[in-house]
Design a protein around this motif. Structure first.
Motif, PDB file in Angstrom:
ATOM      1  N   HIS A   1       0.824  -1.211   0.000  1.00 26.31           N
ATOM      2  CA  HIS A   1       0.000   0.000   0.000  1.00 26.31           C
ATOM      3  C   HIS A   1       0.855   1.257   0.000  1.00 26.31           C
ATOM      4  CE1 HIS A   1      -3.574  -2.259   0.307  1.00 26.31           C
ATOM      5  NE2 HIS A   1      -3.454  -2.600   1.566  1.00 26.31           N
ATOM      6  N   GLY A   2       1.996   1.213   0.661  1.00 21.98           N
ATOM      7  CA  GLY A   2       2.793   2.423   0.806  1.00 21.98           C
ATOM      8  C   GLY A   2       2.242   3.306   1.912  1.00 21.98           C
ATOM      9  N   MET A   3       2.462   4.600   1.767  1.00 17.31           N
ATOM     10  CA  MET A   3       2.146   5.560   2.818  1.00 17.31           C
ATOM     11  C   MET A   3       0.695   6.017   2.768  1.00 17.31           C
ATOM     12  SD  MET A   3       3.467   7.268   5.342  1.00 17.31           S
ATOM     13  CE  MET A   3       5.229   7.110   5.141  1.00 17.31           C
ATOM     14  N   ASN A   4       0.040   6.099   3.930  1.00 13.86           N
ATOM     15  CA  ASN A   4      -1.292   6.702   4.021  1.00 13.86           C
ATOM     16  C   ASN A   4      -1.111   8.191   4.318  1.00 13.86           C
ATOM     17  OD1 ASN A   4      -3.051   4.237   3.937  1.00 13.86           O
ATOM     18  ND2 ASN A   4      -1.833   3.727   5.725  1.00 13.86           N
ATOM     19  N   VAL A   5      -1.915   9.035   3.681  1.00 11.18           N
ATOM     20  CA  VAL A   5      -1.865  10.473   3.960  1.00 11.18           C
ATOM     21  C   VAL A   5      -3.252  10.916   4.411  1.00 11.18           C
ATOM     22  CG1 VAL A   5      -1.423  12.786   3.046  1.00 11.18           C
ATOM     23  CG2 VAL A   5      -0.031  10.846   2.265  1.00 11.18           C
ATOM     24  N   LEU A   6      -3.338  11.321   5.683  1.00  7.45           N
ATOM     25  CA  LEU A   6      -4.625  11.626   6.301  1.00  7.45           C
ATOM     26  C   LEU A   6      -4.702  13.106   6.661  1.00  7.45           C
ATOM     27  CD1 LEU A   6      -4.573   8.470   8.584  1.00  7.45           C
ATOM     28  CD2 LEU A   6      -5.501   8.696   6.270  1.00  7.45           C
ATOM     29  N   VAL A   7      -5.849  13.726   6.382  1.00  7.16           N
ATOM     30  CA  VAL A   7      -5.996  15.170   6.563  1.00  7.16           C
ATOM     31  C   VAL A   7      -7.246  15.488   7.393  1.00  7.16           C
ATOM     32  CG1 VAL A   7      -4.658  15.972   4.585  1.00  7.16           C
ATOM     33  CG2 VAL A   7      -6.969  15.162   4.187  1.00  7.16           C
ATOM     34  N   PRO A   8      -7.212  15.180   8.711  1.00  2.50           N
ATOM     35  CA  PRO A   8      -8.392  15.406   9.565  1.00  2.50           C
ATOM     36  C   PRO A   8      -8.740  16.890   9.668  1.00  2.50           C
ATOM     37  CG  PRO A   8      -6.455  14.943  10.901  1.00  2.50           C
ATOM     38  CD  PRO A   8      -6.055  14.699   9.478  1.00  2.50           C
ATOM     39  N   PHE A  17      -8.066   8.991  13.759  1.00  5.42           N
ATOM     40  CA  PHE A  17      -7.082   8.431  12.830  1.00  5.42           C
ATOM     41  C   PHE A  17      -5.916   7.787  13.580  1.00  5.42           C
ATOM     42  CE2 PHE A  17      -8.515  11.266   9.137  1.00  5.42           C
ATOM     43  CZ  PHE A  17      -9.059  10.209   8.437  1.00  5.42           C
ATOM     44  N   TYR A  18      -5.433   8.458  14.635  1.00  6.31           N
ATOM     45  CA  TYR A  18      -4.332   7.878  15.420  1.00  6.31           C
ATOM     46  C   TYR A  18      -4.766   6.535  16.016  1.00  6.31           C
ATOM     47  CZ  TYR A  18      -1.775  12.297  15.028  1.00  6.31           C
ATOM     48  OH  TYR A  18      -1.113  13.393  14.541  1.00  6.31           O
ATOM     49  N   ASN A  19      -6.001   6.474  16.525  1.00  5.63           N
ATOM     50  CA  ASN A  19      -6.508   5.212  17.087  1.00  5.63           C
ATOM     51  C   ASN A  19      -6.555   4.114  16.022  1.00  5.63           C
ATOM     52  OD1 ASN A  19      -6.856   6.450  19.570  1.00  5.63           O
ATOM     53  ND2 ASN A  19      -9.005   6.926  19.235  1.00  5.63           N
ATOM     54  N   THR A  20      -7.007   4.479  14.818  1.00  3.28           N
ATOM     55  CA  THR A  20      -7.045   3.516  13.710  1.00  3.28           C
ATOM     56  C   THR A  20      -5.644   3.011  13.395  1.00  3.28           C
ATOM     57  OG1 THR A  20      -8.952   4.651  12.746  1.00  3.28           O
ATOM     58  CG2 THR A  20      -7.741   3.166  11.291  1.00  3.28           C
ATOM     59  N   VAL A  29       1.124   9.590   7.335  1.00  2.00           N
ATOM     60  CA  VAL A  29       1.354  10.981   7.697  1.00  2.00           C
ATOM     61  C   VAL A  29      -0.014  11.539   8.059  1.00  2.00           C
ATOM     62  CG1 VAL A  29       2.037  13.260   6.855  1.00  2.00           C
ATOM     63  CG2 VAL A  29       3.318  11.234   6.140  1.00  2.00           C
ATOM     64  N   VAL A  30      -0.144  12.094   9.265  1.00  2.00           N
ATOM     65  CA  VAL A  30      -1.393  12.732   9.663  1.00  2.00           C
ATOM     66  C   VAL A  30      -1.132  14.237   9.687  1.00  2.00           C
ATOM     67  CG1 VAL A  30      -3.168  12.964  11.451  1.00  2.00           C
ATOM     68  CG2 VAL A  30      -2.075  10.747  11.062  1.00  2.00           C
ATOM     69  N   VAL A  31      -1.799  14.962   8.797  1.00  2.00           N
ATOM     70  CA  VAL A  31      -1.596  16.409   8.708  1.00  2.00           C
ATOM     71  C   VAL A  31      -2.615  17.088   9.627  1.00  2.00           C
ATOM     72  CG1 VAL A  31      -1.538  18.402   7.157  1.00  2.00           C
ATOM     73  CG2 VAL A  31      -0.860  16.134   6.308  1.00  2.00           C
ATOM     74  N   GLU A  32      -2.135  17.625  10.742  1.00  2.00           N
ATOM     75  CA  GLU A  32      -3.043  18.307  11.669  1.00  2.00           C
ATOM     76  C   GLU A  32      -3.205  19.759  11.235  1.00  2.00           C
ATOM     77  OE1 GLU A  32      -1.751  17.897  15.695  1.00  2.00           O
ATOM     78  OE2 GLU A  32      -1.832  15.712  15.650  1.00  2.00           O
TER      79      GLU A  32
END
Length: 193
Positions: A1-8, A17-20, A29-32
């Protein structure tokens, strides 16, 4: 899959997202969003447990005229613009993408497009950046093209880096007024009345 990029769009979503991610062994990468730190939110009782799925957008406002696809800090601005547009009889559906990689794995945005037949991709990135990526995903890869009654549009930040402070933001990034104008223009073409 590679890297997930999440934008909450807010810190509650970020926690989800962190819990997931903590339950999986996927890198991400979670962009806050910076403006998320300044907003008061109700803290859910299960802040340490609840999860937000990857690759699933959320419709945060129902509408029938135009779909606005966005994420992160622009969600609040889009909702603000949608309120103002509602006063002139234009109902905007606002979709928070939430996850850029993976992107809308169930085709939720096309479902919205089938209803509104118009779409504006909105973000604070440079022209040809994430708004163009989202447009390609929805219009080209998911076949959203077949449901369009008007050309798909993007509204992004300017091509330069913004100056510091709220003035810099105002002139460099989309705001409620520029979103209002873009959507109004799209609808005006269809129905000048």
């Amino acid at each position: 899959h590679g890297m997930n990029v999440l934008v909450p769009r807010d810190m509650t979503r970020a926690a989800g997202f962190y819990n997931t991610l903590l339950k999986s062994d996927e890198p991400a990468v979670v962009v806050e969003v910076l403006n998320g730190y300044r907003v008061k939110e109700r803290v859910p009782d299960n802040i340490g447990e609840f999860t937000v799925p990857l690759g699933v957008p959320e419709v945060i406002r129902e509408g029938s005229d135009v779909t606005v696809v966005t994420y992160g800090a622009c969600c609040r601005i889009a909702l603000d613009a949608a309120e103002k547009l509602s006063k002139v009889g234009i109902e905007v559906e606002v979709v928070d993408v939430q996850s850029l990689l993976p992107f809308d794995i169930h085709g939720k945005i096309v479902e919205s497009l089938k209803k509104t037949n118009r779409v504006l991709f909105l973000d604070e990135d440079v022209p040809g950046g994430t708004s163009a990526y989202m447009m390609q995903e929805v219009i080209e890869k998911q076949g959203g093209y077949f449901h369009l009654d008007s050309p798909a549009r993007t509204l992004s930040g300017k091509a330069h880096r913004p100056a510091y402070g709220s003035d810099g933001d105002y002139w460099s990034k989309p705001n409620a007024e520029t979103i209002f104008d873009a959507v109004y223009e799209m609808m005006n073409e269809v129905d000048p009345g």
